[in-house]
Design a protein around this motif. Structure first.
Motif, short mmCIF file in Angstrom:
data_model
loop_
_atom_site.label_atom_id
_atom_site.label_comp_id
_atom_site.label_asym_id
_atom_site.label_seq_id
_atom_site.Cartn_x
_atom_site.Cartn_y
_atom_site.Cartn_z
N ALA B 830 0.67 -1.13 -0.17
CA ALA B 830 0.32 -0.32 0.07
C ALA B 830 1.17 0.99 -0.27
O ALA B 830 0.78 2.62 -1.03
N LEU B 831 1.98 1.24 0.84
CA LEU B 831 3.28 2.18 0.95
C LEU B 831 3.48 2.35 -0.44
O LEU B 831 3.42 3.49 -1.06
N GLU B 832 3.81 1.59 -0.99
CA GLU B 832 4.90 1.73 -2.72
C GLU B 832 3.81 2.33 -3.32
O GLU B 832 3.91 3.30 -4.04
N VAL B 833 2.37 1.99 -3.84
CA VAL B 833 1.22 2.95 -4.17
C VAL B 833 0.69 3.64 -4.07
O VAL B 833 1.33 4.82 -4.70
N TYR B 834 0.69 4.09 -2.59
CA TYR B 834 0.39 5.52 -2.20
C TYR B 834 1.88 6.08 -2.17
O TYR B 834 1.34 7.63 -3.03
N GLY B 835 2.82 6.24 -2.54
CA GLY B 835 4.49 6.98 -2.87
C GLY B 835 4.12 7.66 -4.07
O GLY B 835 4.72 8.67 -4.27
N ARG B 836 3.37 6.57 -5.69
CA ARG B 836 3.52 6.52 -6.25
C ARG B 836 1.94 7.44 -6.54
O ARG B 836 2.49 9.02 -7.44
N GLU B 837 0.84 6.85 -6.30
CA GLU B 837 -0.29 8.29 -6.25
C GLU B 837 -0.82 8.77 -5.79
O GLU B 837 -2.11 9.22 -5.18
N ARG B 838 -0.11 9.71 -4.17
CA ARG B 838 -0.22 10.13 -3.64
C ARG B 838 -1.90 11.31 -3.59
O ARG B 838 -2.78 11.67 -3.13
N ASP B 839 -1.52 11.89 -5.04
CA ASP B 839 -2.05 12.65 -5.24
C ASP B 839 -3.40 12.85 -5.75
O ASP B 839 -4.70 13.58 -5.38
N SER B 840 -3.31 11.08 -6.07
CA SER B 840 -4.49 10.44 -6.87
C SER B 840 -5.20 10.08 -6.22
O SER B 840 -6.57 9.92 -5.74
N VAL B 841 -4.73 9.50 -4.56
CA VAL B 841 -5.64 8.97 -4.13
C VAL B 841 -6.68 9.62 -2.86
O VAL B 841 -6.03 10.61 -2.69
N ALA B 842 -8.17 9.30 -2.83
CA ALA B 842 -8.87 10.66 -2.26
C ALA B 842 -8.78 9.81 -0.93
O ALA B 842 -8.52 10.46 0.08
N VAL B 843 -9.34 8.55 -1.14
CA VAL B 843 -10.08 7.71 0.75
C VAL B 843 -8.46 6.52 0.42
O VAL B 843 -8.78 5.73 -0.50
N SER B 844 -8.50 6.23 1.29
CA SER B 844 -7.97 4.79 2.18
C SER B 844 -7.82 4.27 2.74
O SER B 844 -8.96 4.94 3.71
N ILE B 845 -9.28 2.26 3.14
CA ILE B 845 -9.21 2.04 3.49
C ILE B 845 -8.75 1.03 3.80
O ILE B 845 -7.58 0.51 3.09
N VAL B 846 -7.39 0.94 5.19
CA VAL B 846 -6.67 0.43 5.68
C VAL B 846 -7.38 -0.62 6.93
O VAL B 846 -8.61 -0.60 7.57
N ASP B 847 -7.96 -2.44 6.81
CA ASP B 847 -7.68 -2.83 7.53
C ASP B 847 -6.56 -2.43 9.18
O ASP B 847 -5.13 -3.10 8.42
N MET B 848 -6.92 -2.99 9.90
CA MET B 848 -6.47 -3.11 11.35
C MET B 848 -5.61 -4.07 11.11
O MET B 848 -4.60 -3.88 11.98
N VAL B 849 -5.97 -5.65 10.97
CA VAL B 849 -5.59 -7.09 12.00
C VAL B 849 -4.41 -6.80 10.70
O VAL B 849 -5.93 -8.05 9.39
N MET B 850 -3.84 -7.23 10.06
CA MET B 850 -2.97 -7.80 9.15
C MET B 850 -1.54 -7.79 9.42
O MET B 850 -0.55 -7.13 10.99
N PRO B 851 -1.28 -9.33 9.34
CA PRO B 851 0.29 -9.66 9.23
C PRO B 851 1.45 -8.46 9.33
O PRO B 851 1.04 -8.00 7.95
N ILE B 852 2.81 -8.88 10.25
CA ILE B 852 3.81 -8.20 9.42
C ILE B 852 3.49 -6.52 9.80
O ILE B 852 4.24 -5.86 10.73
N MET B 853 3.52 -5.85 8.67
CA MET B 853 2.49 -4.70 8.16
C MET B 853 1.99 -4.09 8.95
O MET B 853 0.51 -4.67 8.13
N ASP B 854 0.82 -3.96 10.15
CA ASP B 854 -0.91 -3.65 11.25
C ASP B 854 -0.83 -2.36 10.66
O ASP B 854 -0.17 -1.85 9.67
N GLY B 855 -2.81 -2.39 10.35
CA GLY B 855 -3.48 -1.60 10.01
C GLY B 855 -2.46 0.20 10.69
O GLY B 855 -2.34 0.86 9.86
N ALA B 856 -2.19 -0.54 11.60
CA ALA B 856 -2.05 0.74 12.50
C ALA B 856 -0.34 1.52 11.81
O ALA B 856 -0.29 2.50 11.89
N ALA B 857 0.66 0.80 11.82
CA ALA B 857 1.70 1.28 10.90
C ALA B 857 2.05 1.63 9.41
O ALA B 857 2.47 3.14 9.20
N THR B 858 0.30 1.14 8.98
CA THR B 858 0.59 1.17 7.66
C THR B 858 -0.46 2.91 7.80
O THR B 858 -0.31 3.53 6.67
N ILE B 859 -1.16 3.02 8.41
CA ILE B 859 -1.30 4.99 8.83
C ILE B 859 -0.94 5.46 8.93
O ILE B 859 -0.53 7.08 8.66
#
Lengths: 112, 921
Positions: B830-859
């Motif tokens: 998601a971060l890779e995408v957001y880095g590319r599409e930062r200006d285009s992304v209107a809203v991010s929907i992030v699942d909180m419970v994820m392995p390795i990098m969880d939702g909070a870290a991602t947010i």
């Protein structure tokens, strides 16, 4: 009553300073000799140093008997302390003599 | 008087002369003298007695008494001159006459018999001389027989008594008087010579008749022990004339007091001894002395002080002061005041008039004579004293004074300790080895309901234990006797029969010799604590179950979400009717499944659903509808809900479920029909209720009661009905979660459930919910859900979820709703995408419970790239990381499982806020 009377009766001062005796004797008759002996011993014992004894031998001077109205010999007359006291006999009953002469029993202890 | 005195004197002189003459004669007779002096006209001549009788004659002639020698017939053979003068007859004429002719008429015979008697020894008598003459002369005649050598004659001495006769008579009278006194005296009166010879005794004494005493020596008769002393005393008294006294012990062991007085005339000093038997007197005196000695030594040795006071009263008789007459040596020990400082002083002098010690008591004792004991603090000496006061006689009062300051302090200490024991919250009980209660503190009174006076003396085993199992556990007693201590939990019973769980610590108390004497137990009431602990245990168990259920629910959500999302897509497509029905069926099943999962989650987390102020009547109405439609007709329904019912703040769905669960149970409890009652009422509990029911608050409650007339709940399972998975129903009929979830929901609302049930009669469940703080009368309806009809406007949505099914379904929903979607399977992607599409992304929907990098870290990472990024977090667990979410400042929170309409609505909301100040949210 009798006792009180006796208590008030004039006696010799308890510690008379001077005792004077006159002993009438008839020569060397046995009683006379005994009387002289007894009196001397008694005086020495009870009145040491405070007595004088005048021995009058009526065999030599019979007229002296009148003075003390002596009828029997030996007779001891206490001249001091007053009053006059007389004791007839050879003075062998020491007890009686001491009482008769009013020599106190305690006089003996005066030598302390 | 003068006449009397002179007569006395003359009498004495005459007596003295007489005695002297007698003495002289006696001396001559006894041979004490051996010479006589005879006075004559030619002068005195001394005659030695060793010669013939001439000297006698000379002597006799000189005598002042009359003297004569009689033959045996009484004829005078010789008479001296004095006798012839006394008789008035010439001496020549006297010789040859009978002596009897000389005496007065009538006396001749007496004299003759006297002469006859005297010829054997001696005789004496009074006669009157001068027969036939006027001047008669009273005389005393003494006759003595003469020895053979003396010619067997009789010597006669005639003494003139004329002078003494009168005096003698009065003397005799007085003598008689004295004699009567003498012989009647209770005392023994003796006359003695100075040497101690008894001459007269008034009465028998010392075991001898009066007559036997005469002639004996007093010192020997009385006592050899005192003989020497007595002899010298007798002599001293006779000589000095001063009376003396001596106590002597007679051979018969009796004590005599001898008063020795001088007695006698001028010539012979004797003594008068007055002897009193003082044995009894001495004995009692000795006893008295002994007891006095005893008391005196006691007086000296006693620990208590002793003081004898003289009471001092004013003119009105009021006691105002007292004087210390005598105090014991110990008085100083007790008061610090030496006897010398106290005796003879007034109490007011010593302590001041205002501070007289124990005056009131002393005054009362002195007045009444009744002894008293009092204890008090005497401030001048700062000591506590115990006074035993008594009055030995009027006016005096004595006190035995003990310093009890130490005792007082000890008592105070004990009392203080007792107070502390009473303050203790633990019940403190001491019992003896026979289990008799000896001590029972105030807390024991409170806990067990028995007062100390009721409990003391009772058997602890009877009093403390329920009748079915009496006594201490044997193990406790054994441990006590072995180690002296035991502690453990005991089940006691109070006076009212209430069971008490106590934590008891017992200690064995031994006496100095090590013998067990008593058992001290300190009992802490843990009844409530045990209840709490049980509740806590259950709560912990539920929590564990909740965690487990939460985990399962999360997984189930992930299963259900794609189904629900997929169904939405299927519905929107053109389908035949059968398919459409099937899709609807799948959809409703999935929704029900999601609802159940939601309930499990609610239960597990005590989760708060949406809370609104609501009127319970609406909730109940829905239930009522279901009951009327689905329940057998044999179940009669009664509903009683006043319109005045207060609002509660709560989750309508949750509360509906609670009611549903209970109502279904009621129905199952009435297989043969019955009555089901639903009742609502307002309850305002006081503070007391809140304190007794942990978890409640002193606020108004709304109470909902669901009552059935069914089988009731068996007593044995009543405390398990709220346990999860507990059920009495067949396995296919119930999950065992119904009541457990219901209770969890109610608790989540701050309320509680009460259950009452009688087996065979029915059950009653009462649900208490806190009334809302909103206006209690407001009747606010809860709104229905709005239908989603809006669509996206081609905004780019970044979707992050590790679950492929959810990711795909959501992506499709978004795509079909007019959004562009980039779906990522992990935070890094998601971060890779957001880095590319930062200006285009209107809203991010992030699942909180994820392995390795969880939702909070991602947010956080996204925010690092673009602080103004719009983010919706999504999770199946509502409360998970709530604080973290707040920190992350997400724009919205999407609860799984979600419907497509809920998702779109949220997206629209968030995108719409683009115009608002996002940073401030």
């Amino acid at each position: 009553m009798a006792a009180q009377h006796a208590q008030r009766a004039p006696g010799p001062p308890p510690r008379a300073s001077r005792w004077a005796f006159r002993l009438y004797v008839a020569g060397q008759s046995p009683r006379s000799s005994a009387a002289v002996r007894n009196l001397t011993a008694l005086c020495e014992q009870h009145l040491s140093g405070r007595y004088s004894i005048q021995v009058i031998d009526l065999l030599k001077e019979p007229e002296l008997a009148t003075k003390d109205q002596i009828v029997a010999v030996p007779t001891l007359v206490r001249r001091l302390p007053p009053p006059l006291r007389r004791i007839i006999g050879d003075l062998s009953d020491t007890e009686k003599v001491l009482v008769g002469l009013e020599i106190q029993g305690g006089e003996k202890g005066e030598n302390r | 008087m003068n006449g009397r005195e002179s007569t006395d004197r003359e009498l004495r002189e005459a007596e003295a002369r007489l005695r002297e003459a007698e003495d002289t004669l006696r001396a001559i007779r006894t041979g004490e003298v051996d010479a006589v002096v005879v006075g004559g006209s030619e002068g005195n001549r001394v005659y030695s007695l060793t010669g013939a009788d001439h000297p006698y004659r000379v002597f006799v002639e000189q005598m002042t008494d009359g003297a004569a020698v009689l033959d045996r017939s009484g004829r005078i053979t010789y008479a001296n001159r004095r006798l012839s003068a006394m008789a008035g007859v010439a001496s020549q004429r006297l010789v040859g006459t009978l002596a009897t002719e000389l005496v007065a008429e009538g006396e001749g015979e007496g004299l003759r018999s006297l002469i006859a008697r005297a010829s054997e020894g001696f005789g004496y008598g009074e006669f009157t001389l001068g027969a036939g003459r006027s001047d008669q002369l009273p005389v005393y005649v003494a006759l003595t027989a003469l020895s053979r050598e003396e010619g067997f004659g009789i010597a006669m001495v005639v003494t003139d008594l004329s002078e003494v006769k009168m005096a003698e008579r009065s003397l005799r009278t007085s003598e008689e008087r004295f004699r009567s006194i003498f012989f009647n005296s209770p005392d023994l009166i003796l006359t003695c010579t100075a040497g101690g010879g008894i001459t007269l005794a008034s009465r028998p004494a010392f075991g001898c008749a009066a007559g036997e005493l005469v002639g004996r020596m007093l010192p020997e008769v009385v006592c050899s022990e005192y003989a020497v002393d007595l002899r010298s005393r007798l002599r001293r008294v006779a000589e000095l004339g001063a009376a003396e006294e001596i106590d002597v012990r007679a051979p018969d062991d009796r004590w005599w007091e001898l008063r020795i007085l001088p007695f006698g005339g001028e010539t012979e000093q004797g003594v008068l001894v007055i002897a009193s038997d003082v044995t009894e007197k001495r004995r009692s005196a000795a006893a008295l002395r002994e007891s006095e000695d005893k008391y005196r030594s006691l007086f000296r040795a006693m620990n208590e002080g002793f003081a004898l006071h003289r009471m001092i009263r004013d003119t009105h008789g009021r006691a105002v002061d007292f004087e210390y007459l005598e105090v014991s040596p110990s008085f100083e020990r007790v008061t610090g005041l030496p006897p010398s400082a106290v005796e003879g002083r007034l109490a007011s002098e010593l302590f001041g008039a205002e501070q007289i010690p124990f005056l009131a008591t002393y005054a009362r004792v002195e007045e009444t004579g009744l002894p008293e004991i009092t204890t008090g603090f005497f401030s001048p000496l700062s000591r506590f004293y115990r006074i035993s006061a008594f009055s030995p006689r009027k006016g005096l009062v004595a006190g035995v004074i003990a310093d009890v300051s130490g005792e007082r302090a000890a008592e105070e200490r004990i009392r203080e300790q007792a107070r502390l024991l009473d303050l203790a919250s633990d019940a403190i009980i001491v019992r003896d080895m026979r289990s008799r209660i000896r001590y029972w503190n105030a807390s024991a009174e409170r806990k067990y309901g028995w007062t100390a006076s009721e409990a003391i003396g009772q058997d602890a085993n009877d009093l403390l234990y329920p009748s079915e199992h009496r006594g201490e556990p044997a193990a406790a007693i054994e441990a006590l006797l072995q180690s002296g201590e035991w502690s453990g939990e005991l089940h006691h019973v109070s006076r009212s029969g209430a069971r008490l769980v106590v934590e008891s610590r017992m200690t064995l108390i031994r006496d100095e010799e090590g013998t067990p004497r008593s058992i001290l137990s300190v009992n802490t009431d843990v009844t409530e604590k045990r209840t709490y602990e049980e509740q806590l245990l259950r709560a912990q168990r539920l929590e564990g179950l909740g965690a487990l259920a939460g985990g399962i629910a999360h997984d189930l959500n992930n299963v259900l979400t794609p189904i629900l999302a997929g169904v939405e897509i299927l519905r929107s497509g053109e389908r035949d009717e059968t398919t459409q029905t099937l899709v609807d069926f799948i959809r409703s099943s999935a929704e029900r499944g999601a609802a159940i999962v939601q309930q499990v989650l609610n239960f597990a987390r005590g989760a708060k659903g949406e809370r609104i102020d609501l009127q319970l009547r609406h909730v109940v109405k829905e239930i009522e509808m279901i009951v009327r439609e689905t329940f057998p007709k044999s179940v009669e329904l009664q509903v009683s809900l006043p319109s005045s019912l207060w609002l509660v703040r709560g989750d309508p769905t949750g509360l509906q479920q609670v009611l549903m669960n209970i109502v279904i149970n009621a129905r199952d409890a009435m297989p043969d029909g019955g009555r089901l009652t639903l009742r609502g009422e307002n309850i305002d509990f006081g503070g007391a209720f809140a304190r007794e029911h942990p978890g409640t608050r002193p606020v108004p409650y709304v109470k909902l009661t669901i009552e059935d007339t069914g089988t009731g709940i068996p007593a044995g399972v009543r405390d398990k009905i709220f346990d999860p998975f507990f059920t009495t129903k067949p396995p296919d009929k119930g999950s065992g979660l119904g009541l457990s979830i219901s209770q969890s929901i109610v608790k989540g609302h701050g309320g509680f459930i009460e259950v009452a049930s009688v087996e065979g009669k029915g059950s009653r469940f009462s649900i208490f919910l806190p009334a809302s703080e909103e206006s209690p009368w407001a009747d606010r309806d809860h709104g229905g859900e709005g239908e989603p009809d809006a669509r996206g406007k081609g905004e780019l949505i970044l979707l992050v979820d590790d679950e492929p099914a959810i990711r795909e379904v959501t992506r499709r929903i978004l795509a079909s709703s007019g959004y562009r979607v980039i779906a990522c399977a992990s935070g890094s992607e998601a971060l890779e995408v957001y880095g590319r599409e930062r200006d285009s992304v209107a809203v991010s929907i992030v699942d909180m419970v994820m392995p390795i990098m969880d939702g909070a870290a991602t947010i956080r990472a996204i925010r690092a790239l673009n602080p103004a990024a719009r983010i919706i977090s999504a999770s199946g667990l509502m409360t998970e990381g709530a604080e973290e979410l707040a920190q992350l400042r997400v724009d919205a929170f999407l609860l799984k499982p979600y419907t497509s309409s809920a998702l779109i609505q949220m997206l629209l909301d968030v995108v719409d806020r683009r115009e608002g100040s996002t940073l401030e949210r």
